[in-house]
Design a protein around this motif. Sequence first.
Motif, PDB file in Angstrom:
ATOM      1  N   LEU A 171      -5.304 -48.080 -17.128  1.00 23.36           N
ATOM      2  CA  LEU A 171      -6.392 -47.145 -17.391  1.00 23.36           C
ATOM      3  C   LEU A 171      -5.913 -45.726 -17.083  1.00 23.36           C
ATOM      4  N   VAL A 172      -6.476 -44.751 -17.812  1.00 22.92           N
ATOM      5  CA  VAL A 172      -6.050 -43.359 -17.673  1.00 22.92           C
ATOM      6  C   VAL A 172      -7.263 -42.498 -17.321  1.00 22.92           C
ATOM      7  N   PHE A 173      -7.077 -41.608 -16.347  1.00 24.29           N
ATOM      8  CA  PHE A 173      -8.137 -40.707 -15.891  1.00 24.29           C
ATOM      9  C   PHE A 173      -7.615 -39.274 -16.009  1.00 24.29           C
ATOM     10  N   LEU A 174      -8.362 -38.432 -16.726  1.00 23.50           N
ATOM     11  CA  LEU A 174      -7.910 -37.076 -17.034  1.00 23.50           C
ATOM     12  C   LEU A 174      -8.673 -36.052 -16.210  1.00 23.50           C
ATOM     13  N   SER A 175      -7.951 -35.213 -15.503  1.00 16.72           N
ATOM     14  CA  SER A 175      -8.491 -34.128 -14.692  1.00 16.72           C
ATOM     15  C   SER A 175      -9.345 -34.657 -13.539  1.00 16.72           C
ATOM     16  N   LEU A 176      -8.689 -34.864 -12.408  1.00 22.09           N
ATOM     17  CA  LEU A 176      -9.337 -35.418 -11.226  1.00 22.09           C
ATOM     18  C   LEU A 176      -9.336 -34.424 -10.076  1.00 22.09           C
ATOM     19  N   LYS A 177     -10.398 -34.463  -9.293  1.00 29.14           N
ATOM     20  CA  LYS A 177     -10.453 -33.677  -8.059  1.00 29.14           C
ATOM     21  C   LYS A 177      -9.557 -34.326  -6.999  1.00 29.14           C
ATOM     22  N   THR A 178      -9.135 -33.521  -6.031  1.00 34.09           N
ATOM     23  CA  THR A 178      -8.449 -34.032  -4.849  1.00 34.09           C
ATOM     24  C   THR A 178      -9.316 -33.686  -3.645  1.00 34.09           C
ATOM     25  N   PRO A 179     -10.091 -34.629  -3.128  1.00 38.35           N
ATOM     26  CA  PRO A 179     -11.023 -34.341  -2.037  1.00 38.35           C
ATOM     27  C   PRO A 179     -10.338 -33.681  -0.844  1.00 38.35           C
ATOM     28  N   GLY A 180     -10.973 -32.608  -0.344  1.00 35.45           N
ATOM     29  CA  GLY A 180     -10.448 -31.912   0.819  1.00 35.45           C
ATOM     30  C   GLY A 180      -9.305 -30.972   0.524  1.00 35.45           C
ATOM     31  N   MET A 181      -8.953 -30.802  -0.772  1.00 36.25           N
ATOM     32  CA  MET A 181      -7.816 -29.957  -1.142  1.00 36.25           C
ATOM     33  C   MET A 181      -8.224 -28.763  -1.996  1.00 36.25           C
ATOM     34  N   GLY A 182      -9.484 -28.398  -1.974  1.00 40.63           N
ATOM     35  CA  GLY A 182      -9.933 -27.206  -2.695  1.00 40.63           C
ATOM     36  C   GLY A 182      -9.664 -27.286  -4.176  1.00 40.63           C
ATOM     37  N   ASP A 183      -8.783 -26.386  -4.684  1.00 43.76           N
ATOM     38  CA  ASP A 183      -8.533 -26.320  -6.130  1.00 43.76           C
ATOM     39  C   ASP A 183      -7.329 -27.152  -6.573  1.00 43.76           C
ATOM     40  N   VAL A 184      -6.853 -28.073  -5.727  1.00 45.82           N
ATOM     41  CA  VAL A 184      -5.741 -28.946  -6.126  1.00 45.82           C
ATOM     42  C   VAL A 184      -6.301 -30.091  -6.964  1.00 45.82           C
ATOM     43  N   ASP A 185      -5.970 -30.080  -8.252  1.00 49.12           N
ATOM     44  CA  ASP A 185      -6.424 -31.121  -9.165  1.00 49.12           C
ATOM     45  C   ASP A 185      -5.251 -31.977  -9.627  1.00 49.12           C
ATOM     46  N   VAL A 186      -5.567 -33.144 -10.152  1.00 49.45           N
ATOM     47  CA  VAL A 186      -4.579 -34.022 -10.772  1.00 49.45           C
ATOM     48  C   VAL A 186      -4.840 -34.005 -12.270  1.00 49.45           C
ATOM     49  N   ASP A 187      -3.839 -33.615 -13.048  1.00 47.64           N
ATOM     50  CA  ASP A 187      -4.033 -33.497 -14.496  1.00 47.64           C
ATOM     51  C   ASP A 187      -4.284 -34.849 -15.148  1.00 47.64           C
ATOM     52  N   CYS A 188      -3.543 -35.865 -14.720  1.00 45.71           N
ATOM     53  CA  CYS A 188      -3.649 -37.181 -15.344  1.00 45.71           C
ATOM     54  C   CYS A 188      -3.264 -38.239 -14.323  1.00 45.71           C
ATOM     55  N   ALA A 189      -4.054 -39.305 -14.233  1.00 40.52           N
ATOM     56  CA  ALA A 189      -3.749 -40.428 -13.346  1.00 40.52           C
ATOM     57  C   ALA A 189      -3.737 -41.707 -14.177  1.00 40.52           C
ATOM     58  N   VAL A 190      -2.706 -42.519 -13.996  1.00 40.38           N
ATOM     59  CA  VAL A 190      -2.582 -43.785 -14.728  1.00 40.38           C
ATOM     60  C   VAL A 190      -2.615 -44.914 -13.705  1.00 40.38           C
ATOM     61  N   LEU A 191      -3.626 -45.767 -13.824  1.00 39.20           N
ATOM     62  CA  LEU A 191      -3.788 -46.891 -12.903  1.00 39.20           C
ATOM     63  C   LEU A 191      -3.268 -48.150 -13.583  1.00 39.20           C
ATOM     64  N   ASP A 192      -2.196 -48.708 -13.032  1.00 38.92           N
ATOM     65  CA  ASP A 192      -1.541 -49.884 -13.603  1.00 38.92           C
ATOM     66  C   ASP A 192      -1.440 -50.942 -12.517  1.00 38.92           C
ATOM     67  N   GLY A 193      -2.371 -51.901 -12.530  1.00 40.54           N
ATOM     68  CA  GLY A 193      -2.423 -52.885 -11.455  1.00 40.54           C
ATOM     69  C   GLY A 193      -2.748 -52.201 -10.143  1.00 40.54           C
ATOM     70  N   HIS A 194      -1.833 -52.288  -9.159  1.00 34.88           N
ATOM     71  CA  HIS A 194      -2.016 -51.615  -7.871  1.00 34.88           C
ATOM     72  C   HIS A 194      -1.101 -50.391  -7.747  1.00 34.88           C
ATOM     73  N   VAL A 195      -0.599 -49.893  -8.877  1.00 36.49           N
ATOM     74  CA  VAL A 195       0.222 -48.682  -8.898  1.00 36.49           C
ATOM     75  C   VAL A 195      -0.586 -47.552  -9.533  1.00 36.49           C
ATOM     76  N   LEU A 196      -0.623 -46.415  -8.856  1.00 37.15           N
ATOM     77  CA  LEU A 196      -1.337 -45.254  -9.371  1.00 37.15           C
ATOM     78  C   LEU A 196      -0.339 -44.113  -9.564  1.00 37.15           C
ATOM     79  N   TRP A 197      -0.152 -43.718 -10.828  1.00 41.68           N
ATOM     80  CA  TRP A 197       0.729 -42.597 -11.154  1.00 41.68           C
ATOM     81  C   TRP A 197      -0.094 -41.324 -11.250  1.00 41.68           C
ATOM     82  N   LEU A 198       0.300 -40.290 -10.523  1.00 40.89           N
ATOM     83  CA  LEU A 198      -0.327 -38.975 -10.614  1.00 40.89           C
ATOM     84  C   LEU A 198       0.621 -38.075 -11.403  1.00 40.89           C
ATOM     85  N   LEU A 199       0.156 -37.552 -12.537  1.00 43.98           N
ATOM     86  CA  LEU A 199       1.006 -36.797 -13.451  1.00 43.98           C
ATOM     87  C   LEU A 199       0.522 -35.360 -13.570  1.00 43.98           C
ATOM     88  N   ASP A 200       1.450 -34.440 -13.420  1.00 45.10           N
ATOM     89  CA  ASP A 200       1.151 -33.012 -13.531  1.00 45.10           C
ATOM     90  C   ASP A 200       1.822 -32.481 -14.796  1.00 45.10           C
TER      91      ASP A 200
END
Length: 267
Positions: free
Chosen positions: A114-143
Amino acid sequence: MKRLILVLAVIVLVLAGILPWWLGVALVPLAVVPARPRGATPAVSAPVVRVGERREPWFPPDPRPDADGRMFGVPGGGLASATGVFGAERVDAGVEGETRLARLVASRLPSGPLVFLSLKTPGMGDVDVDCAVLDGHVLWLLDAKMWTFEPGCAWTRYGASGEGVMLLRRVDAEGRASGDVVAERRLSRSMIMARDAYRRLFPGLDVRARTLLTPTDRGVAGVAADALTPQGSRLETAYSWLDMFERLGHAAPDMRAARRLMGLLNG
């Protein structure tokens, strides 16, 4: 001449029985190897290109038939309110880079993740994650970075001053990024901060971070083997990451983690 005299002196002392033979063996190399001048640093050779460039105009690829139902969020959603901070031109470029990464991922997304586009990072103000790919129990954070492309050049740390600085340098005939500097950019600590934050949020997941060059209108630049920040954030192209990702075995996503990620989407 001085080194030759030292070697001869060691040999004489060993033959005379004044020095044990094993100490003589240890001292000879020290006498032969020239001492480095005070303050001198060892020469560092230019790194070879690890990921080659792709010279091709940008045409948005078609998504795989089932990709739309497994992608959530809006590319660049976290940049909508950042115009006053970064300026309209930089925000537009950022949104375009995220959009191109999303289109590439959609065109080559294997069954399962599954793919998630533009995610907040709690407690990190304006630090966002452009794309996250959830593959089983592996989570890729892509900038996504739509950095300068120039034929015959590669991004490298070679010759850069300052933490996270990357230089776009011309590549020589041996494939080393050692030529003239064409452009300069800086990798911030944001992806490392996001990775660490998501590891705390999702202790059951293997969280990995990558910074990916998305194609410009003319192509995407190569990347040298040393394009790695001290904090462990590797720079590569979106194409090379997708090539690697497609070769992996894929598993059904952790749906509990998927629901939490849905709650972190911007917008």
